[in-house]
Design a protein around this motif. Structure first.
Motif, PDB file in Angstrom:
ATOM      1  N   GLN A   1       0.823  -1.205   0.000  1.00  0.00           N
ATOM      2  CA  GLN A   1       0.000   0.000   0.000  1.00  0.00           C
ATOM      3  C   GLN A   1       0.862   1.262   0.000  1.00  0.00           C
ATOM      4  OE1 GLN A   1      -0.605  -2.583   2.337  1.00  0.00           O
ATOM      5  NE2 GLN A   1      -2.049  -3.445   0.870  1.00  0.00           N
ATOM      6  N   LEU A   2       2.177   1.101  -0.205  1.00  0.00           N
ATOM      7  CA  LEU A   2       3.150   2.197  -0.286  1.00  0.00           C
ATOM      8  C   LEU A   2       3.215   3.023   0.994  1.00  0.00           C
ATOM      9  CD1 LEU A   2       2.635   3.324  -3.983  1.00  0.00           C
ATOM     10  CD2 LEU A   2       4.349   1.772  -3.050  1.00  0.00           C
ATOM     11  N   CYS A   3       3.196   2.324   2.125  1.00  0.00           N
ATOM     12  CA  CYS A   3       3.403   2.951   3.413  1.00  0.00           C
ATOM     13  C   CYS A   3       4.382   2.085   4.197  1.00  0.00           C
ATOM     14  CB  CYS A   3       2.084   3.104   4.169  1.00  0.00           C
ATOM     15  SG  CYS A   3       2.225   4.277   5.550  1.00  0.00           S
ATOM     16  N   TRP A   4       4.980   2.652   5.249  1.00  0.00           N
ATOM     17  CA  TRP A   4       5.947   1.917   6.049  1.00  0.00           C
ATOM     18  C   TRP A   4       5.309   0.684   6.674  1.00  0.00           C
ATOM     19  CZ3 TRP A   4       9.980   4.129   4.325  1.00  0.00           C
ATOM     20  CH2 TRP A   4      10.046   5.513   4.176  1.00  0.00           C
ATOM     21  N   THR A   5       6.041  -0.411   6.707  1.00  0.00           N
ATOM     22  CA  THR A   5       5.537  -1.622   7.366  1.00  0.00           C
ATOM     23  C   THR A   5       5.760  -1.554   8.865  1.00  0.00           C
ATOM     24  OG1 THR A   5       7.652  -2.774   7.163  1.00  0.00           O
ATOM     25  CG2 THR A   5       6.065  -3.074   5.359  1.00  0.00           C
ATOM     26  N   GLY A   6       6.671  -0.692   9.303  1.00  0.00           N
ATOM     27  CA  GLY A   6       7.037  -0.611  10.702  1.00  0.00           C
ATOM     28  C   GLY A   6       8.256  -1.463  11.011  1.00  0.00           C
ATOM     29  N   ALA A   7       8.647  -2.315  10.063  1.00  0.00           N
ATOM     30  CA  ALA A   7       9.806  -3.190  10.253  1.00  0.00           C
ATOM     31  C   ALA A   7      11.040  -2.580   9.586  1.00  0.00           C
ATOM     32  CB  ALA A   7       9.524  -4.557   9.639  1.00  0.00           C
ATOM     33  N   CYS A   8      12.184  -2.879  10.141  1.00  0.00           N
ATOM     34  CA  CYS A   8      13.458  -2.506   9.536  1.00  0.00           C
ATOM     35  C   CYS A   8      14.032  -3.762   8.896  1.00  0.00           C
ATOM     36  CB  CYS A   8      14.419  -1.962  10.589  1.00  0.00           C
ATOM     37  SG  CYS A   8      13.820  -0.439  11.366  1.00  0.00           S
ATOM     38  N   VAL A   9      14.467  -3.649   7.659  1.00  0.00           N
ATOM     39  CA  VAL A   9      14.974  -4.813   6.929  1.00  0.00           C
ATOM     40  C   VAL A   9      16.428  -4.588   6.541  1.00  0.00           C
ATOM     41  CG1 VAL A   9      12.701  -5.467   6.063  1.00  0.00           C
ATOM     42  CG2 VAL A   9      14.113  -3.925   4.733  1.00  0.00           C
ATOM     43  N   PRO A  10      17.223  -5.648   6.450  1.00  0.00           N
ATOM     44  CA  PRO A  10      18.611  -5.488   6.020  1.00  0.00           C
ATOM     45  C   PRO A  10      18.684  -4.856   4.631  1.00  0.00           C
ATOM     46  CG  PRO A  10      18.226  -7.705   6.859  1.00  0.00           C
ATOM     47  CD  PRO A  10      16.883  -7.032   6.749  1.00  0.00           C
ATOM     48  N   VAL A  11      19.624  -3.968   4.460  1.00  0.00           N
ATOM     49  CA  VAL A  11      19.796  -3.278   3.177  1.00  0.00           C
ATOM     50  C   VAL A  11      19.913  -4.277   2.027  1.00  0.00           C
ATOM     51  CG1 VAL A  11      21.505  -1.942   1.879  1.00  0.00           C
ATOM     52  CG2 VAL A  11      20.747  -1.146   4.092  1.00  0.00           C
ATOM     53  N   ILE A  12      20.598  -5.391   2.261  1.00  0.00           N
ATOM     54  CA  ILE A  12      20.802  -6.361   1.185  1.00  0.00           C
ATOM     55  C   ILE A  12      19.516  -7.090   0.808  1.00  0.00           C
ATOM     56  CG2 ILE A  12      23.253  -6.662   1.656  1.00  0.00           C
ATOM     57  CD1 ILE A  12      22.519  -9.272   3.133  1.00  0.00           C
ATOM     58  N   SER A  13      18.450  -6.918   1.577  1.00  0.00           N
ATOM     59  CA  SER A  13      17.164  -7.528   1.262  1.00  0.00           C
ATOM     60  C   SER A  13      16.251  -6.598   0.461  1.00  0.00           C
ATOM     61  CB  SER A  13      16.440  -7.937   2.547  1.00  0.00           C
ATOM     62  OG  SER A  13      17.172  -8.918   3.233  1.00  0.00           O
ATOM     63  N   CYS A  14      16.692  -5.378   0.223  1.00  0.00           N
ATOM     64  CA  CYS A  14      15.877  -4.391  -0.490  1.00  0.00           C
ATOM     65  C   CYS A  14      16.038  -4.528  -2.006  1.00  0.00           C
ATOM     66  CB  CYS A  14      16.287  -2.977  -0.080  1.00  0.00           C
ATOM     67  SG  CYS A  14      16.035  -2.620   1.666  1.00  0.00           S
ATOM     68  N   TRP A  15      14.918  -4.345  -2.727  1.00  0.00           N
ATOM     69  CA  TRP A  15      14.988  -4.341  -4.191  1.00  0.00           C
ATOM     70  C   TRP A  15      15.928  -3.248  -4.652  1.00  0.00           C
ATOM     71  CZ3 TRP A  15      13.795  -8.476  -6.448  1.00  0.00           C
ATOM     72  CH2 TRP A  15      12.690  -9.237  -6.106  1.00  0.00           C
ATOM     73  N   THR A  16      15.812  -2.067  -4.075  1.00  0.00           N
ATOM     74  CA  THR A  16      16.682  -0.950  -4.421  1.00  0.00           C
ATOM     75  C   THR A  16      17.062  -0.212  -3.140  1.00  0.00           C
ATOM     76  OG1 THR A  16      14.860   0.607  -4.777  1.00  0.00           O
ATOM     77  CG2 THR A  16      15.630  -0.635  -6.708  1.00  0.00           C
ATOM     78  N   VAL A  17      18.150   0.549  -3.224  1.00  0.00           N
ATOM     79  CA  VAL A  17      18.596   1.356  -2.089  1.00  0.00           C
ATOM     80  C   VAL A  17      18.742   2.804  -2.551  1.00  0.00           C
ATOM     81  CG1 VAL A  17      19.743  -0.526  -0.860  1.00  0.00           C
ATOM     82  CG2 VAL A  17      21.025   0.801  -2.523  1.00  0.00           C
ATOM     83  N   PRO A  18      18.521   3.764  -1.648  1.00  0.00           N
ATOM     84  CA  PRO A  18      18.620   5.172  -2.045  1.00  0.00           C
ATOM     85  C   PRO A  18      20.050   5.643  -2.270  1.00  0.00           C
ATOM     86  CG  PRO A  18      18.022   4.989   0.274  1.00  0.00           C
ATOM     87  CD  PRO A  18      18.014   3.601  -0.294  1.00  0.00           C
ATOM     88  N   SER A  19      21.032   4.918  -1.721  1.00  0.00           N
ATOM     89  CA  SER A  19      22.425   5.345  -1.842  1.00  0.00           C
ATOM     90  C   SER A  19      23.337   4.123  -1.834  1.00  0.00           C
ATOM     91  CB  SER A  19      22.786   6.254  -0.669  1.00  0.00           C
ATOM     92  OG  SER A  19      24.177   6.435  -0.586  1.00  0.00           O
ATOM     93  N   CYS A  20      24.359   4.154  -2.676  1.00  0.00           N
ATOM     94  CA  CYS A  20      25.319   3.045  -2.707  1.00  0.00           C
ATOM     95  C   CYS A  20      26.108   2.947  -1.415  1.00  0.00           C
ATOM     96  CB  CYS A  20      26.267   3.223  -3.885  1.00  0.00           C
ATOM     97  SG  CYS A  20      25.485   2.848  -5.472  1.00  0.00           S
ATOM     98  N   GLY A  21      26.228   4.029  -0.691  1.00  0.00           N
ATOM     99  CA  GLY A  21      26.949   4.017   0.569  1.00  0.00           C
ATOM    100  C   GLY A  21      26.321   3.111   1.614  1.00  0.00           C
ATOM    101  N   LEU A  22      25.105   2.655   1.378  1.00  0.00           N
ATOM    102  CA  LEU A  22      24.418   1.769   2.317  1.00  0.00           C
ATOM    103  C   LEU A  22      24.787   0.299   2.129  1.00  0.00           C
ATOM    104  CD1 LEU A  22      20.894   3.419   2.133  1.00  0.00           C
ATOM    105  CD2 LEU A  22      22.510   3.542   4.034  1.00  0.00           C
ATOM    106  N   CYS A  23      25.420  -0.033   0.992  1.00  0.00           N
ATOM    107  CA  CYS A  23      25.770  -1.428   0.721  1.00  0.00           C
ATOM    108  C   CYS A  23      26.929  -1.866   1.615  1.00  0.00           C
ATOM    109  CB  CYS A  23      26.170  -1.610  -0.741  1.00  0.00           C
ATOM    110  SG  CYS A  23      24.832  -1.291  -1.912  1.00  0.00           S
ATOM    111  N   PRO A  24      26.837  -3.069   2.206  1.00  0.00           N
ATOM    112  CA  PRO A  24      27.929  -3.576   3.040  1.00  0.00           C
ATOM    113  C   PRO A  24      29.206  -3.776   2.226  1.00  0.00           C
ATOM    114  CG  PRO A  24      25.944  -4.907   3.303  1.00  0.00           C
ATOM    115  CD  PRO A  24      25.696  -3.979   2.168  1.00  0.00           C
ATOM    116  N   GLU A  25      30.323  -3.854   2.916  1.00  0.00           N
ATOM    117  CA  GLU A  25      31.635  -3.974   2.282  1.00  0.00           C
ATOM    118  C   GLU A  25      31.745  -5.194   1.370  1.00  0.00           C
ATOM    119  OE1 GLU A  25      35.240  -2.536   1.272  1.00  0.00           O
ATOM    120  OE2 GLU A  25      33.883  -1.553   2.666  1.00  0.00           O
TER     121      GLU A  25
END
Length: 125
Positions: free
Chosen positions: A41-65
């Protein structure tokens, strides 16, 4: 615009939406290495998910080493995704060692660019 992969690549059991929302609500406060999840529904789920589990990320700086950031670019803009670093990429990431990340409509490997380790272009998008 690319939504983090073609239909064949998008396995909802493995990745979640961490993109834009349209609801009038504040995102949850997430610890480093995670992003707020987004519901269908395009609203926050309330959960925090690992960056590597996201379809896309807002910044490359968020990717783990141990991951690379790939920017899937088109005339509509780019979508960044964290992918596991290929074993063939011992040092610098380039099209030779990581070009397999460029597939489907985004099959033109351009090489490193901006904040991304690799840019995959969609020549017909």
């Amino acid at each position: 615009m690319r939504e983090g992969g073609s239909a064949e690549q998008r396995d909802p059991r493995q990745h979640v939406d961490c993109g834009e929302v349209v609801c009038d609500a504040l995102p949850p406060d997430c610890p480093p290495g995670t992003l707020p999840g987004v519901s269908d529904q395009l609203c926050w789920t309330g959960a925090c998910v690992p960056v590597i589990s996201c379809w896309t990320v807002p910044s490359c700086g968020l990717c783990p080493e141990s991951f690379i950031c790939v920017n899937y670019d088109s005339v509509f803009g780019g979508d960044r995704k964290c992918l596991p670093r290929p074993a063939a990429c011992d040092g610098e990431v380039d099209c030779e060692c990581a070009g397999d990340a460029c597939e489907g409509e985004y099959d033109l490997c351009v090489g490193p660019g901006d904040d991304a380790d690799l840019v995959c272009d969609c020549p017909n998008c």
